[in-house]
Design a protein around this motif. Structure first.
Motif, PDB file in Angstrom:
ATOM      1  N   GLU A   1      51.546  42.982  42.451  1.00 42.17           N
ATOM      2  CA  GLU A   1      50.852  42.113  41.503  1.00 42.17           C
ATOM      3  C   GLU A   1      50.646  42.822  40.163  1.00 42.17           C
ATOM      4  N   GLU A   2      50.691  42.054  39.062  1.00 49.80           N
ATOM      5  CA  GLU A   2      50.404  42.612  37.741  1.00 49.80           C
ATOM      6  C   GLU A   2      48.891  42.582  37.520  1.00 49.80           C
ATOM      7  N   ARG A   3      48.288  43.772  37.354  1.00 50.65           N
ATOM      8  CA  ARG A   3      46.825  43.866  37.344  1.00 50.65           C
ATOM      9  C   ARG A   3      46.230  44.093  35.954  1.00 50.65           C
ATOM     10  N   TYR A   4      46.806  44.985  35.158  1.00 49.86           N
ATOM     11  CA  TYR A   4      46.258  45.330  33.840  1.00 49.86           C
ATOM     12  C   TYR A   4      44.781  45.744  33.959  1.00 49.86           C
ATOM     13  N   ILE A   5      44.559  46.760  34.774  1.00 52.24           N
ATOM     14  CA  ILE A   5      43.219  47.293  34.989  1.00 52.24           C
ATOM     15  C   ILE A   5      43.165  48.725  34.479  1.00 52.24           C
TER      16      ILE A   5
ATOM     17  N   ARG B   1      37.685  37.372  35.537  1.00 56.54           N
ATOM     18  CA  ARG B   1      38.714  37.936  34.677  1.00 56.54           C
ATOM     19  C   ARG B   1      38.103  38.438  33.374  1.00 56.54           C
TER      20      ARG B   1
ATOM     21  N   SER C   1      42.661  40.558  37.651  1.00 56.43           N
ATOM     22  CA  SER C   1      43.327  41.402  36.656  1.00 56.43           C
ATOM     23  C   SER C   1      42.490  41.456  35.384  1.00 56.43           C
ATOM     24  N   TYR C   2      43.005  42.181  34.379  1.00 57.18           N
ATOM     25  CA  TYR C   2      42.379  42.263  33.061  1.00 57.18           C
ATOM     26  C   TYR C   2      40.927  42.729  33.159  1.00 57.18           C
TER      27      TYR C   2
END
Length: 332
Positions: free
Chosen positions: A66-70, A6, A37-38
């Motif tokens: 899914e929450e990825r924040y990429i 991460r 993520s991140y």
């Protein structure tokens, strides 16, 4: 290269180390990020995948929830070889994925393939896609399209008359497609510039589409299509709404040199508003509007089959709009 940690940043902007990752034509993916993520990937040159994406951002079962924040930005991605279906520049699954300012080219399939809500795809340059697959788009969105934004991309699909330049095929609300340049293949008979296939409440505006079969094709509910320029879409229409499209609003668009300028005749629904548009130099009709749809304040000129299939609105014009070369109006 496979990444599972991460809060990682991969950078390739050191002047002494340009950050070149070469799959050598043997790696299925050059960079794979799975179930994490991140992450930020920036300023890398990545190329030479075989049978898969140059960059793959995969999660879960592939549902895209899914929450990825990429973030992937400022990269140059090219040379996806082998296979026919998954050879994309970027293949990504999940919410909150940002793909900005990348150059993507020479691929067997899609430039960008994204599945999941809240994606931001902006300011990318994409060309020379769909080399062997007959299934490649410059940008394809799938799954939940809620609050996805596609803006400022320069997409050139002129190498092949197949598929779409930009396609959104899924569900959800709040999709925005704006200020993109979409270039097709002159004389196209199958290639759509922008195709929105499902969902509710899309905003499609400020786009420039040239040399496609259809400029903008809409099957959304409550779509607003406005302030676009559609040029030389000679296989069909500059803008067409058909099938399951409901409550479309089409306004302030300019269609020049298309087969028909605007076509809503195949819509099942009886509600559609067409106003303040310019349709000129069509080889068919300027407007091909379903009888029950509202049309007025449009300007139609020099359309070979006629300016309109139906009686035009009382406030519409059939005279030269006097357009400048950039499709602004000349001063009166």
């Amino acid at each position: 290269m496979s990444i599972r940690d991460r809060s990682i940043t991969l950078r390739g902007d050191d002047p002494g180390d340009p950050g070149d990752i070469d799959g050598g034509g043997t790696a299925a993916q050059c960079i794979t990020v799975t179930d994490r993520s991140y992450l930020e990937i920036m300023n890398l040159t990545v190329h030479g995948s075989n049978g898969g994406q140059v960059i793959q951002l995969y999660a879960g079962t592939g549902a895209g929830t899914e929450e990825r924040y990429i973030n992937v930005k400022g990269c140059t991605l090219y040379d996806a070889q082998g296979g026919t279906t998954n050879n994309n520049g970027i293949g990504s699954w999940g919410k909150y994925i940002s793909l900005v300012g990348n150059t993507i080219h020479t691929l067997n399939c899609d430039g960008i393939w994204q599945k999941g809500a809240n994606a931001h795809i902006a300011n990318n340059t994409i060309y020379n896609v769909d080399l062997t697959s007959a299934a490649g788009d410059c940008i394809q969105l799938s799954g939940d399209l809620t609050d996805c934004i596609v803006e400022g991309n320069h997409c050139d699909h002129s190498n092949k008359d197949e598929k779409q330049v930009i396609i959104a095929n899924g569900t959800g609300t709040g999709l925005i497609i704006r200020n993109n340049v979409c270039i097709g293949k002159p004389g196209s008979t199958t290639l759509a510039g922008i195709w929105i296939q499902a969902g509710t409440g899309a905003e499609v505006y400020g786009n420039y589409v040239i040399d496609c079969d259809i400029g903008i094709q809409n099957i959304f509910t409550d779509a607003n299509i406005h302030n676009n320029i559609l040029v030389n879409c000679t296989g069909d229409a500059g803008i067409t709404c058909g099938g399951a499209a409901v409550n479309a609003a089409i306004y302030n668009n300019t269609c020049d040199g298309c087969l028909d300028g605007i076509d809503t005749a195949s819509m099942t629904a009886d509600t559609c508003d067409v106003y303040n548009n310019i349709a000129v130099n069509s080889t068919g009709y300027g407007l091909r509007i379903k009888t029950t749809h509202t049309q007025d304040y449009n300007c139609m000129y020099n359309n070979t089959s006629g300016n309109s299939v139906e009686t035009i609105g009382s406030n519409s014009l059939e005279s030269d709009p006097k357009l400048n070369s950039d499709y602004t109006l000349q001063a009166s």
